[in-house]
Scaffold this motif. Structure first.
Motif, PDB file in Angstrom:
ATOM      1  N   GLU A   1      -5.124  -1.256   3.582  1.00 11.79           N
ATOM      2  CA  GLU A   1      -6.373  -0.568   3.927  1.00 11.79           C
ATOM      3  C   GLU A   1      -6.173   0.945   3.978  1.00 11.79           C
ATOM      4  OE1 GLU A   1      -4.983  -2.996   5.703  1.00 11.79           O
ATOM      5  OE2 GLU A   1      -6.335  -4.694   5.294  1.00 11.79           O
ATOM      6  N   LYS A   2      -5.051   1.382   4.542  1.00  7.20           N
ATOM      7  CA  LYS A   2      -4.772   2.814   4.650  1.00  7.20           C
ATOM      8  C   LYS A   2      -4.571   3.440   3.269  1.00  7.20           C
ATOM      9  CE  LYS A   2      -2.613   2.328   9.200  1.00  7.20           C
ATOM     10  NZ  LYS A   2      -1.319   2.330   9.958  1.00  7.20           N
ATOM     11  N   ILE A   3      -3.899   2.716   2.369  1.00  9.50           N
ATOM     12  CA  ILE A   3      -3.684   3.244   1.023  1.00  9.50           C
ATOM     13  C   ILE A   3      -5.022   3.385   0.299  1.00  9.50           C
ATOM     14  CG2 ILE A   3      -2.711   2.736  -1.255  1.00  9.50           C
ATOM     15  CD1 ILE A   3      -0.340   1.437   0.194  1.00  9.50           C
ATOM     16  N   ARG A   4      -5.859   2.373   0.387  1.00  7.55           N
ATOM     17  CA  ARG A   4      -7.162   2.431  -0.288  1.00  7.55           C
ATOM     18  C   ARG A   4      -8.010   3.598   0.232  1.00  7.55           C
ATOM     19  NH1 ARG A   4      -7.030  -3.536   0.357  1.00  7.55           N
ATOM     20  NH2 ARG A   4      -6.612  -4.422  -1.728  1.00  7.55           N
ATOM     21  N   LYS A   5      -7.874   3.886   1.517  1.00  8.18           N
ATOM     22  CA  LYS A   5      -8.666   4.967   2.122  1.00  8.18           C
ATOM     23  C   LYS A   5      -8.138   6.337   1.722  1.00  8.18           C
ATOM     24  CE  LYS A   5     -10.277   6.741   6.574  1.00  8.18           C
ATOM     25  NZ  LYS A   5     -10.256   6.550   8.062  1.00  8.18           N
TER      26      LYS A   5
ATOM     27  N   GLY B   1      -0.758 -11.785  -0.149  1.00  5.49           N
ATOM     28  CA  GLY B   1      -1.097 -12.880   0.754  1.00  5.49           C
ATOM     29  C   GLY B   1       0.082 -13.531   1.436  1.00  5.49           C
ATOM     30  N   GLU B   2       1.264 -13.387   0.869  1.00  5.61           N
ATOM     31  CA  GLU B   2       2.481 -13.913   1.474  1.00  5.61           C
ATOM     32  C   GLU B   2       3.658 -13.075   0.983  1.00  5.61           C
ATOM     33  OE1 GLU B   2       3.739 -17.773   0.065  1.00  5.61           O
ATOM     34  OE2 GLU B   2       2.515 -17.574  -1.748  1.00  5.61           O
ATOM     35  N   ASN B   3       4.710 -13.098   1.752  1.00  8.00           N
ATOM     36  CA  ASN B   3       5.908 -12.332   1.389  1.00  8.00           C
ATOM     37  C   ASN B   3       6.897 -13.249   0.687  1.00  8.00           C
ATOM     38  OD1 ASN B   3       8.059 -10.620   1.124  1.00  8.00           O
ATOM     39  ND2 ASN B   3       8.287 -10.170   3.299  1.00  8.00           N
ATOM     40  N   ARG B   4       6.916 -13.153  -0.633  1.00  9.93           N
ATOM     41  CA  ARG B   4       7.845 -13.959  -1.433  1.00  9.93           C
ATOM     42  C   ARG B   4       8.978 -13.108  -1.995  1.00  9.93           C
ATOM     43  NH1 ARG B   4       4.506 -17.633  -5.546  1.00  9.93           N
ATOM     44  NH2 ARG B   4       6.655 -17.983  -6.238  1.00  9.93           N
TER      45      ARG B   4
ATOM     46  N   GLN C   1       2.208  -8.759   2.363  1.00 11.66           N
ATOM     47  CA  GLN C   1       1.609  -9.196   3.622  1.00 11.66           C
ATOM     48  C   GLN C   1       1.983  -8.280   4.786  1.00 11.66           C
ATOM     49  OE1 GLN C   1       2.605 -13.229   4.846  1.00 11.66           O
ATOM     50  NE2 GLN C   1       0.485 -13.681   5.370  1.00 11.66           N
ATOM     51  N   SER C   2       1.756  -6.979   4.601  1.00 13.89           N
ATOM     52  CA  SER C   2       2.015  -6.017   5.668  1.00 13.89           C
ATOM     53  C   SER C   2       1.107  -6.297   6.865  1.00 13.89           C
ATOM     54  CB  SER C   2       1.773  -4.591   5.178  1.00 13.89           C
ATOM     55  OG  SER C   2       2.751  -4.210   4.235  1.00 13.89           O
ATOM     56  N   ALA C   3       1.651  -6.047   8.057  1.00 14.69           N
ATOM     57  CA  ALA C   3       0.876  -6.268   9.280  1.00 14.69           C
ATOM     58  C   ALA C   3       0.460  -4.960   9.942  1.00 14.69           C
ATOM     59  CB  ALA C   3       1.703  -7.105  10.260  1.00 14.69           C
TER      60      ALA C   3
ATOM     61  N   LYS D   1       1.591   5.782 -21.982  1.00 12.35           N
ATOM     62  CA  LYS D   1       1.065   5.490 -20.659  1.00 12.35           C
ATOM     63  C   LYS D   1       2.101   4.725 -19.844  1.00 12.35           C
ATOM     64  CE  LYS D   1      -3.236   4.321 -18.373  1.00 12.35           C
ATOM     65  NZ  LYS D   1      -4.648   3.932 -18.561  1.00 12.35           N
ATOM     66  N   THR D   2       2.264   5.139 -18.587  1.00 11.09           N
ATOM     67  CA  THR D   2       3.298   4.575 -17.730  1.00 11.09           C
ATOM     68  C   THR D   2       2.696   3.911 -16.503  1.00 11.09           C
ATOM     69  OG1 THR D   2       4.867   6.285 -18.441  1.00 11.09           O
ATOM     70  CG2 THR D   2       5.398   5.071 -16.429  1.00 11.09           C
ATOM     71  N   LEU D   3       3.176   2.714 -16.193  1.00 12.02           N
ATOM     72  CA  LEU D   3       2.798   1.987 -14.987  1.00 12.02           C
ATOM     73  C   LEU D   3       3.891   2.177 -13.946  1.00 12.02           C
ATOM     74  CD1 LEU D   3       1.036  -0.210 -13.519  1.00 12.02           C
ATOM     75  CD2 LEU D   3       2.554  -1.909 -14.589  1.00 12.02           C
ATOM     76  N   ILE D   4       3.506   2.600 -12.744  1.00 12.40           N
ATOM     77  CA  ILE D   4       4.450   2.744 -11.634  1.00 12.40           C
ATOM     78  C   ILE D   4       4.129   1.675 -10.601  1.00 12.40           C
ATOM     79  CG2 ILE D   4       5.325   4.235  -9.806  1.00 12.40           C
ATOM     80  CD1 ILE D   4       4.479   6.638 -11.441  1.00 12.40           C
ATOM     81  N   ILE D   5       5.149   0.888 -10.234  1.00 16.71           N
ATOM     82  CA  ILE D   5       4.965  -0.201  -9.272  1.00 16.71           C
ATOM     83  C   ILE D   5       5.792   0.070  -8.025  1.00 16.71           C
ATOM     84  CG2 ILE D   5       5.255  -2.664  -8.836  1.00 16.71           C
ATOM     85  CD1 ILE D   5       4.927  -3.156 -11.823  1.00 16.71           C
ATOM     86  N   LEU D   6       5.133   0.031  -6.874  1.00 18.39           N
ATOM     87  CA  LEU D   6       5.794   0.118  -5.580  1.00 18.39           C
ATOM     88  C   LEU D   6       5.530  -1.170  -4.815  1.00 18.39           C
ATOM     89  CD1 LEU D   6       5.062   3.223  -6.329  1.00 18.39           C
ATOM     90  CD2 LEU D   6       5.410   3.640  -3.892  1.00 18.39           C
ATOM     91  N   VAL D   7       6.535  -1.670  -4.131  1.00 20.55           N
ATOM     92  CA  VAL D   7       6.382  -2.833  -3.262  1.00 20.55           C
ATOM     93  C   VAL D   7       6.377  -2.346  -1.819  1.00 20.55           C
ATOM     94  CG1 VAL D   7       7.410  -4.996  -2.473  1.00 20.55           C
ATOM     95  CG2 VAL D   7       7.504  -4.380  -4.895  1.00 20.55           C
ATOM     96  N   THR D   8       5.401  -2.818  -1.044  1.00 18.84           N
ATOM     97  CA  THR D   8       5.319  -2.418   0.363  1.00 18.84           C
ATOM     98  C   THR D   8       5.377  -3.637   1.278  1.00 18.84           C
ATOM     99  OG1 THR D   8       2.878  -2.436   0.269  1.00 18.84           O
ATOM    100  CG2 THR D   8       3.990  -0.333  -0.089  1.00 18.84           C
TER     101      THR D   8
END
Length: 308
Positions: free
Chosen positions: A46-50, A61-64, A39-41, A2-9
């Protein structure tokens, strides 16, 4: 497996959508896609979830920075379930399922400790070099005298075959797309969260080499990288890059590393100003270049303050 794919937006939903449309073709039972949103503006979460309900979105919650976002997505995902492999993938890529499947196969079949990456191309099909050498202090410092193109030749060097396989290897590959065993990411120590942007992949690769891992490129696994960038301006990108470089060399080489970084950056910017200054009367780009490197020169001397 099983593979986990991580994207940062961080904003840029259109690029992320293109990437997710390709990733959605992967079989759900073997692949888990998660988003770490800085913390995209623009309504990205919301668009991804939809549009992609199968994708898990972590709103931070913050861009670190890039490193923290990847680490946090990894930690949150492993708190729920275990994975054999993890893939760190830029959201401004167009990944084919075949490419990702091939990279997991490379890991499964290798008897060595490898981190696999695809052969990266631009949208027009031209090669995008993503592999690099760990250069000596002398090579690093003398790159200040070279043009960007000639410095790249030194930085990249040449790839070489890994044994008798089709895989190619160099000292490290940047993190456009990395596929590795999940335990490798934990063993190496994840991304350094003190690095906001730039050099986080080189820092990780430097530590990976010490742990015995080899970076490889599969020339039959092709990935299109569109290129986006999250920094707001050329100055913001440059000052962030220089700040991360100073941290990297100080972290790994101590006081001498800091002196090396400071002197390289001061000399580089001084020479850029010197060669561009006569053209400023006639060229707007030269004036902009001189302005940029004047600030970077002051920053290298510790005069210009840096804020993320």
């Amino acid at each position: 497996m099983k593979t986990l794919i991580i994207l940062v937006t961080y904003n840029g939903f259109a690029l992320t959508k293109n990437c997710l449309q390709k990733l959605s073709l992967l079989p759900d039972e073997n692949w888990k896609i998660v988003i770490a949103d800085n913390q995209s503006a623009d309504g990205t979460p919301e668009k991804i979830r939809k549009e992609f309900p199968q994708v898990t979105v972590y709103e931070l919650g913050e861009n670190r920075g890039f490193g923290f976002a990847n680490n946090e997505a990894f930690r949150k995902s492993f708190a729920k379930e275990n994975f054999d492999f993890v893939c760190f993938l830029n959201n401004d890529t167009i990944p084919s399922p075949e490419t990702l499947l091939r990279l997991t196969k490379d890991l499964e079949e290798s008897s060595q400790k490898i981190i696999a990456a695809p052969l990266v191309k631009n949208q027009d099909g031209s090669l995008q070099r993503t592999d690099y050498r760990f250069i000596s202090a002398w090579e690093f410092w003398t790159n200040a005298f070279r043009s960007v193109a000639s410095a790249d030749v030194v930085l990249h060097g040449k790839t070489k075959p890994l044994g008798n396989s089709e895989l190619l290897t160099n000292d490290w590959v940047n993190a456009v797309c990395w596929m590795m065993p999940a335990k490798a990411f934990q063993e190496i120590g994840m991304f350094d969260e003190k690095i906001f942007m730039y050099y986080e992949d080189q820092d990780f690769a430097f530590r990976a080499k010490k742990c015995g891992y080899i970076f490889v490129i599969d020339p039959n696994a092709i990935l299109i990288h569109l290129g986006g960038g999250s920094a707001k301006s050329s100055f913001s990108r440059s000052i962030q890059h220089d700040s991360s470089q100073l941290y990297f060399y100080g972290k790994h080489f101590g006081f001498r590393g800091k002196i090396l970084s400071h002197s390289f950056r001061a000399l580089r910017s001084f020479l850029r100003i010197l060669f561009q200054l006569p053209r400023c009367i006639f060229s707007k780009s030269s004036r902009e270049n001189v302005s940029l490197h004047s600030k970077l020169f002051l920053f290298a001397l510790g005069i210009f303050p840096f804020k993320k």
